[in-house]
Structures are given as C-alpha cells and as structure tokens.
Design a protein around this motif. Structure first.
Motif, PDB file in Angstrom:
ATOM      1  N   LYS A  35      -0.693  -3.836  -4.984  1.00  0.00           N
ATOM      2  CA  LYS A  35      -1.599  -2.783  -5.460  1.00  0.00           C
ATOM      3  C   LYS A  35      -1.032  -1.400  -5.124  1.00  0.00           C
ATOM      4  O   LYS A  35      -1.040  -0.497  -5.959  1.00  0.00           O
ATOM      5  CB  LYS A  35      -2.976  -2.959  -4.818  1.00  0.00           C
ATOM      6  CG  LYS A  35      -3.972  -1.870  -5.152  1.00  0.00           C
ATOM      7  CD  LYS A  35      -5.297  -2.096  -4.427  1.00  0.00           C
ATOM      8  CE  LYS A  35      -6.283  -0.960  -4.690  1.00  0.00           C
ATOM      9  NZ  LYS A  35      -7.566  -1.169  -3.952  1.00  0.00           N
ATOM     10  N   ALA A  36      -0.537  -1.253  -3.901  1.00  0.00           N
ATOM     11  CA  ALA A  36      -0.005   0.038  -3.463  1.00  0.00           C
ATOM     12  C   ALA A  36       1.191   0.459  -4.304  1.00  0.00           C
ATOM     13  O   ALA A  36       1.319   1.633  -4.685  1.00  0.00           O
ATOM     14  CB  ALA A  36       0.381  -0.028  -1.989  1.00  0.00           C
ATOM     15  N   ALA A  37       2.079  -0.484  -4.605  1.00  0.00           N
ATOM     16  CA  ALA A  37       3.265  -0.158  -5.412  1.00  0.00           C
ATOM     17  C   ALA A  37       2.864   0.305  -6.802  1.00  0.00           C
ATOM     18  O   ALA A  37       3.451   1.251  -7.350  1.00  0.00           O
ATOM     19  CB  ALA A  37       4.179  -1.377  -5.497  1.00  0.00           C
ATOM     20  N   LYS A  38       1.855  -0.347  -7.377  1.00  0.00           N
ATOM     21  CA  LYS A  38       1.358   0.060  -8.701  1.00  0.00           C
ATOM     22  C   LYS A  38       0.828   1.493  -8.649  1.00  0.00           C
ATOM     23  O   LYS A  38       1.118   2.317  -9.530  1.00  0.00           O
ATOM     24  CB  LYS A  38       0.266  -0.896  -9.162  1.00  0.00           C
ATOM     25  CG  LYS A  38      -0.292  -0.599 -10.550  1.00  0.00           C
ATOM     26  CD  LYS A  38      -1.292  -1.685 -10.950  1.00  0.00           C
ATOM     27  CE  LYS A  38      -1.809  -1.457 -12.388  1.00  0.00           C
ATOM     28  NZ  LYS A  38      -2.676  -0.269 -12.496  1.00  0.00           N
ATOM     29  N   MET A  39       0.070   1.801  -7.596  1.00  0.00           N
ATOM     30  CA  MET A  39      -0.484   3.150  -7.454  1.00  0.00           C
ATOM     31  C   MET A  39       0.618   4.179  -7.232  1.00  0.00           C
ATOM     32  O   MET A  39       0.566   5.293  -7.762  1.00  0.00           O
ATOM     33  CB  MET A  39      -1.487   3.183  -6.300  1.00  0.00           C
ATOM     34  CG  MET A  39      -2.712   2.312  -6.519  1.00  0.00           C
ATOM     35  SD  MET A  39      -3.759   2.231  -5.050  1.00  0.00           S
ATOM     36  CE  MET A  39      -4.494   3.866  -5.086  1.00  0.00           C
ATOM     37  N   GLN A  40       1.625   3.810  -6.437  1.00  0.00           N
ATOM     38  CA  GLN A  40       2.743   4.704  -6.188  1.00  0.00           C
ATOM     39  C   GLN A  40       3.476   5.041  -7.488  1.00  0.00           C
ATOM     40  O   GLN A  40       3.774   6.205  -7.774  1.00  0.00           O
ATOM     41  CB  GLN A  40       3.719   4.051  -5.200  1.00  0.00           C
ATOM     42  CG  GLN A  40       4.989   4.833  -4.923  1.00  0.00           C
ATOM     43  CD  GLN A  40       4.832   5.911  -3.884  1.00  0.00           C
ATOM     44  OE1 GLN A  40       4.902   5.659  -2.706  1.00  0.00           O
ATOM     45  NE2 GLN A  40       4.619   7.142  -4.337  1.00  0.00           N
ATOM     46  N   ILE A  41       3.737   4.016  -8.275  1.00  0.00           N
ATOM     47  CA  ILE A  41       4.467   4.205  -9.531  1.00  0.00           C
ATOM     48  C   ILE A  41       3.647   5.041 -10.514  1.00  0.00           C
ATOM     49  O   ILE A  41       4.191   5.928 -11.192  1.00  0.00           O
ATOM     50  CB  ILE A  41       4.853   2.832 -10.122  1.00  0.00           C
ATOM     51  CG1 ILE A  41       5.946   2.194  -9.255  1.00  0.00           C
ATOM     52  CG2 ILE A  41       5.332   2.968 -11.559  1.00  0.00           C
ATOM     53  CD1 ILE A  41       6.168   0.726  -9.508  1.00  0.00           C
ATOM     54  N   GLN A  80       7.687   8.359  -1.521  1.00  0.00           N
ATOM     55  CA  GLN A  80       8.188   7.302  -0.635  1.00  0.00           C
ATOM     56  C   GLN A  80       7.108   6.750   0.290  1.00  0.00           C
ATOM     57  O   GLN A  80       7.412   6.152   1.331  1.00  0.00           O
ATOM     58  CB  GLN A  80       9.367   7.823   0.191  1.00  0.00           C
ATOM     59  CG  GLN A  80      10.593   8.155  -0.649  1.00  0.00           C
ATOM     60  CD  GLN A  80      11.773   8.606   0.191  1.00  0.00           C
ATOM     61  OE1 GLN A  80      11.614   9.059   1.314  1.00  0.00           O
ATOM     62  NE2 GLN A  80      12.969   8.475  -0.350  1.00  0.00           N
ATOM     63  N   ILE A  81       5.849   6.919  -0.073  1.00  0.00           N
ATOM     64  CA  ILE A  81       4.770   6.445   0.788  1.00  0.00           C
ATOM     65  C   ILE A  81       4.874   4.934   1.010  1.00  0.00           C
ATOM     66  O   ILE A  81       4.861   4.459   2.148  1.00  0.00           O
ATOM     67  CB  ILE A  81       3.386   6.795   0.193  1.00  0.00           C
ATOM     68  CG1 ILE A  81       3.217   8.313   0.070  1.00  0.00           C
ATOM     69  CG2 ILE A  81       2.265   6.207   1.058  1.00  0.00           C
ATOM     70  CD1 ILE A  81       1.982   8.732  -0.726  1.00  0.00           C
ATOM     71  N   VAL A  82       4.977   4.192  -0.073  1.00  0.00           N
ATOM     72  CA  VAL A  82       4.994   2.727   0.031  1.00  0.00           C
ATOM     73  C   VAL A  82       6.245   2.227   0.757  1.00  0.00           C
ATOM     74  O   VAL A  82       6.137   1.385   1.665  1.00  0.00           O
ATOM     75  CB  VAL A  82       4.828   2.072  -1.352  1.00  0.00           C
ATOM     76  CG1 VAL A  82       5.032   0.561  -1.268  1.00  0.00           C
ATOM     77  CG2 VAL A  82       3.439   2.375  -1.913  1.00  0.00           C
ATOM     78  N   PRO A  83       7.445   2.699   0.401  1.00  0.00           N
ATOM     79  CA  PRO A  83       8.617   2.229   1.137  1.00  0.00           C
ATOM     80  C   PRO A  83       8.527   2.474   2.646  1.00  0.00           C
ATOM     81  O   PRO A  83       8.852   1.596   3.446  1.00  0.00           O
ATOM     82  CB  PRO A  83       9.774   3.018   0.515  1.00  0.00           C
ATOM     83  CG  PRO A  83       9.312   3.355  -0.856  1.00  0.00           C
ATOM     84  CD  PRO A  83       7.839   3.568  -0.735  1.00  0.00           C
ATOM     85  N   ILE A  84       8.065   3.673   3.035  1.00  0.00           N
ATOM     86  CA  ILE A  84       8.009   3.999   4.460  1.00  0.00           C
ATOM     87  C   ILE A  84       6.903   3.223   5.166  1.00  0.00           C
ATOM     88  O   ILE A  84       7.095   2.721   6.287  1.00  0.00           O
ATOM     89  CB  ILE A  84       7.874   5.526   4.658  1.00  0.00           C
ATOM     90  CG1 ILE A  84       9.188   6.210   4.257  1.00  0.00           C
ATOM     91  CG2 ILE A  84       7.508   5.873   6.102  1.00  0.00           C
ATOM     92  CD1 ILE A  84       9.152   7.721   4.259  1.00  0.00           C
ATOM     93  N   MET A  85       5.763   3.065   4.517  1.00  0.00           N
ATOM     94  CA  MET A  85       4.694   2.293   5.144  1.00  0.00           C
ATOM     95  C   MET A  85       5.062   0.816   5.229  1.00  0.00           C
ATOM     96  O   MET A  85       4.645   0.117   6.159  1.00  0.00           O
ATOM     97  CB  MET A  85       3.368   2.510   4.422  1.00  0.00           C
ATOM     98  CG  MET A  85       2.824   3.924   4.583  1.00  0.00           C
ATOM     99  SD  MET A  85       1.118   4.164   4.007  1.00  0.00           S
ATOM    100  CE  MET A  85       0.181   3.292   5.278  1.00  0.00           C
ATOM    101  N   SER A  86       5.879   0.333   4.299  1.00  0.00           N
ATOM    102  CA  SER A  86       6.317  -1.067   4.374  1.00  0.00           C
ATOM    103  C   SER A  86       7.236  -1.301   5.571  1.00  0.00           C
ATOM    104  O   SER A  86       7.390  -2.433   6.037  1.00  0.00           O
ATOM    105  CB  SER A  86       7.038  -1.481   3.084  1.00  0.00           C
ATOM    106  OG  SER A  86       8.338  -0.915   3.012  1.00  0.00           O
TER     107      SER A  86
END
Length: 294
Positions: free
Chosen positions: A231-237, A193-199
């Motif tokens: 870019k972050a979402a791609k890395m998260q996935i 959940q890094i990207v969702p929380i940082m968003s």
C-alpha cells in the motif's frame, strides 16, 4: 522514546507583501497541519527560509509556533548554522522557547571534516538538554555526515538521538542503519524516498510534501509503520509527480507557490529566492489537480 513517528511537516514561513513574517497565516497553516494529522512540526528549517530570517525573527517564529501548537504535536526547531557559536545560541533560545527538539544542519559554505562535524554537533548538543536531530543534506551544504560519524555522535552524546537523511544515497543510509543497529532514529529527508528509507527501519519523514498534503503523507508513513509496504509503495508512486514538481525549482519556491494556489496566502519569498517560472508553475498546477489538492 522517539521524538515522533510518521510525517513531520517542514513548514513554510508565510510572509507579508513587505517581506515581514505573517504570523496570522502561520497560525492558519499550523491549524491546517494539526487538523490533518501531521505528526510533528519543524519550524525554521530550510523550507521555512531560516537562512534569511534575522536571529530575532528566527527566535520569535519558534516561540510563536510553540505557543500556537501548545503541545498538541512536537515542535522541532531548526537551529543549525555554519557557525557553532550561532548554532549553540539559537538552540539555547529554542529550548527557552519551549521547543521539543532541535534540528541541526551540517555547516554550509565553510563545511567541515568528519572531526569538525563531530565537534560542531557535540558542542551544540552539550549546550542544551533538548534531543537533537542531525540533518544531512550534502546537496545544499556540500558536507556529508558519514554513517560512522553519525553513529559515533549518537553513542557518545546522550541527546543526539536522530538524523534526517537527505543525502539521497540509499546505500549510505542502509550502511547507517546497519552500523547504528537502532542507536539513532532515522528519518527520510526526501519525500521521494519515504518508503525505501522506512523499509530500512526509518521512523518517518521530515517533509515538504506535508505542507500541501499532510493527511496523505501521514497515511503513507502509517502504512509503512503498519508493515503494509505494498500500500505504501502505491501511495509513494502516486505522489511522485507532485513531489517532482515541488522540487522542480529550489525549495521552498514551488511549495510556497502551491500553498498560494490553495488559498493559504503564504506570500512572497525572501531574496535571493524568486517567484516560480510560469512553465514550472503550470506543471505544478496540473500535478496538484491530479493529486486532488487543487
């Protein structure tokens, strides 16, 4: 000023074959982390098997980490307990040892009401001068810090400055961000959940994944900090299969297995944790290969 931004590793505590702490291998892990741009080190957290360290070991491991890091990155000491008196004692010892901050988990087993949580965290924070990060992980403690309680603590206790949110409840975290309006720094406590929380305004993650992929986790957070969420979402996935494997059994069972596979000799786990099941370990290996770290 925030304690850190980006990816902090919730570092494991390596053990010798007899179950004692292996300080030489801990040094190796710390150097690996710093070389690969980890943004902070959390020592003696859940991933560090703090619950099975004696108080003497707990304090010695914190001191050793502080000395080895030598101010190159912030050191955050896990000093929480289900006993307020113990949390105060460990936090005071961490301050004496030179830690930059403490991480305070919600009381487990005996739990607490929201009033009890307020008193527990306030009394602990008031006993030290270090900045404090609250740690909300209901799945492990059976106790949830409500957004209103976190905001009350942050506004009324000067050195409660951040929260590690591992509730998994994005709606709750969004509510926290809305109520806080910047009065408390929010870090993800879940690697998926890094990207969702940082968003939502989070400043980074306190990460298990960083143990085995510190550069990649740092880069993922940096992409968010730079505003490049595509870019972050791609890395998260791309990281999700490995993250799933790292939590396929109780943390830190899989991550210690992964480090051992990588040659870091993190050693065995302390009981009641046991070695990873073969089927899960085989999937972990495959996902590590896919991610390029094994």
């Amino acid at each position: 000023m925030s304690i850190f931004t980006g990816a902090a590793v919730a570092i494991v505590t390596p053990m010798n074959s007899d179950g004692s702490v292996n300080y030489e291998k801990l040094d190796n892990l710390i150097e690996f982390q710093i070389k690969n741009n980890t943004d902070a080190i959390v020592i003696c957290g859940t991933t560090g098997e703090a619950s099975t360290l004696s108080h003497e070991e707990h304090i010695d491991v914190i001191k050793h980490c502080v000395d080895t890091v030598n101010k190159r990155v912030p050191v955050i000491a896990g000093t929480g307990s289900n006993s307020t008196e113990t949390a105060i004692y460990l936090s005071q010892e961490a301050e004496k040892a030179g830690a930059d901050a403490v991480l305070l988990v919600t009381p487990y087993y005996n739990k607490a009401t929201q009033k009890g949580l307020y008193v527990h965290f306030k009394d602990t924070a008031d006993a030290i001068n270090l900045p404090c990060i609250l740690y909300n992980v209901p799945s492990r403690t059976g106790c949830n810090i409500l957004p209103e309680t976190a905001v009350k603590l942050a506004t009324e206790v000067k050195n409660i400055v951040a929260i590690k949110e591992a509730s998994g409840n994005i709606s709750q975290i969004a509510k926290l961000a809305q109520l806080a309006n910047g009065c408390i720094d929010i870090y993800s406590g879940n690697d998926d959940q890094i990207v969702p929380i940082m968003s939502l305004g989070g400043l980074g993650v306190i990460s298990v994944l960083s143990n085995v992929a510190p550069q990649q986790t740092h880069d993922l957070c940096q992409a968010c900090l730079d505003g490049d969420y595509k870019k972050a979402a791609k890395m998260q996935i791309e990281a999700l299969p490995l993250i799933d494997s790292l939590f396929s059994e109780v943390n830190p069972i899989p991550v210690k297995k992964a480090l051992n596979l990588m040659g870091f000799e993190a050693g065995p786990l302390r009981k009641p944790l046991t070695e990873m099941e073969d089927a899960n370990a085989n999937i972990l290996k495959e996902n590590m290969k896919e991610y390029g770290i094994y």
